[in-house]
Design a protein around this motif. Structure first.
Motif, PDB file in Angstrom:
ATOM      1  N   ASN A  91      40.422  39.625  47.270  1.00 27.02           N
ATOM      2  CA  ASN A  91      40.094  38.724  46.370  1.00 27.02           C
ATOM      3  C   ASN A  91      39.603  37.486  46.646  1.00 27.02           C
ATOM      4  O   ASN A  91      39.806  36.884  47.769  1.00 27.02           O
ATOM      5  CB  ASN A  91      41.609  38.214  45.331  1.00 27.02           C
ATOM      6  CG  ASN A  91      42.243  39.625  45.055  1.00 27.02           C
ATOM      7  OD1 ASN A  91      41.589  40.543  44.502  1.00 27.02           O
ATOM      8  ND2 ASN A  91      43.549  39.561  44.967  1.00 27.02           N
ATOM      9  N   GLU A  94      43.387  33.860  45.725  1.00 26.91           N
ATOM     10  CA  GLU A  94      44.711  34.674  45.704  1.00 26.91           C
ATOM     11  C   GLU A  94      45.465  34.295  44.364  1.00 26.91           C
ATOM     12  O   GLU A  94      46.471  34.808  43.992  1.00 26.91           O
ATOM     13  CB  GLU A  94      45.553  34.460  47.057  1.00 26.91           C
ATOM     14  CG  GLU A  94      44.869  35.359  47.948  1.00 26.91           C
ATOM     15  CD  GLU A  94      44.551  36.923  47.561  1.00 26.91           C
ATOM     16  OE1 GLU A  94      45.739  37.723  46.947  1.00 26.91           O
ATOM     17  OE2 GLU A  94      43.720  37.727  48.263  1.00 26.91           O
ATOM     18  N   ASN A 105      41.793  40.273  39.765  1.00 29.37           N
ATOM     19  CA  ASN A 105      42.743  40.297  40.867  1.00 29.37           C
ATOM     20  C   ASN A 105      43.512  41.605  40.547  1.00 29.37           C
ATOM     21  O   ASN A 105      43.963  42.206  41.735  1.00 29.37           O
ATOM     22  CB  ASN A 105      43.438  38.895  41.200  1.00 29.37           C
ATOM     23  CG  ASN A 105      42.483  37.943  41.795  1.00 29.37           C
ATOM     24  OD1 ASN A 105      41.264  38.089  42.227  1.00 29.37           O
ATOM     25  ND2 ASN A 105      43.029  36.757  42.223  1.00 29.37           N
ATOM     26  N   ASP A 109      43.642  44.386  43.240  1.00 35.08           N
ATOM     27  CA  ASP A 109      45.116  44.433  44.002  1.00 35.08           C
ATOM     28  C   ASP A 109      45.678  45.785  43.711  1.00 35.08           C
ATOM     29  O   ASP A 109      46.372  46.795  44.732  1.00 35.08           O
ATOM     30  CB  ASP A 109      46.003  43.515  43.369  1.00 35.08           C
ATOM     31  CG  ASP A 109      45.923  42.172  43.989  1.00 35.08           C
ATOM     32  OD1 ASP A 109      45.038  42.102  44.957  1.00 35.08           O
ATOM     33  OD2 ASP A 109      46.579  40.980  43.440  1.00 35.08           O
TER      34      ASP A 109
END
Length: 148
Positions: A91, A94, A105, A109
């Motif tokens: 990313n 974060e 994200n 993720d």
């Protein structure tokens, strides 16, 4: 982002050690894998803590494998090295305040987590003896090719 090549380095060193009739010094291993002996000692120290290798001092000293090759998986080696990151992508931020970036994200993720789980599962299926057997096949084929 620089790639972490310690797993590859360790596998290379361990296969050379498996073919050696006795312990190998850090200097010998460094020549085999084209790195510095200090890198060898530092990296092999992780494997010593995990009980995979041992080292001895003196005239007959050096690194030797203490574990059975068929019982050591790539996953165990990855874990012994401190579980380095498997991917060099990630990313941009974060903890973003932007909702768009939060959505990005979340998708990344989840995808990275799924890919990492798959890769680590595969690492758990491959043993050092698998790699040693593959090396033996390649070595034999190369010798046969040189004969012709």
């Amino acid at each position: 982002m620089k790639r972490d090549s310690r797993l590859s380095l360790v596998l290379h060193a361990l296969l050379h050690m498996a073919e050696s009739e006795g312990p190998m010094t850090s200097e010998e291993l460094a020549k085999c894998i084209t790195t510095n002996p200090v890198v060898v000692r530092r990296t092999m120290g992780f494997l010593r803590k995990a009980g995979i290798v041992a080292s001895g001092r003196g005239h007959t000293g050096g690194w030797r494998i203490t574990a059975d090759l068929s019982s050591v998986t790539l996953r165990q080696l990855h874990d012994a090295l401190g579980e380095p990151a498997l991917f060099a992508v990630g990313n941009r931020n974060e903890a973003p305040a932007c909702l768009v970036e939060q959505a990005v994200n979340a998708a990344l993720d989840q995808t990275f987590a799924e890919a990492e789980a798959l890769l680590l599962a595969r690492f758990g299926e491959i043993t050092l003896s698998d790699l040693a057997a593959d090396f033996a096949v390649r070595y034999t084929a190369q010798l046969k090719q040189k004969e012709h």
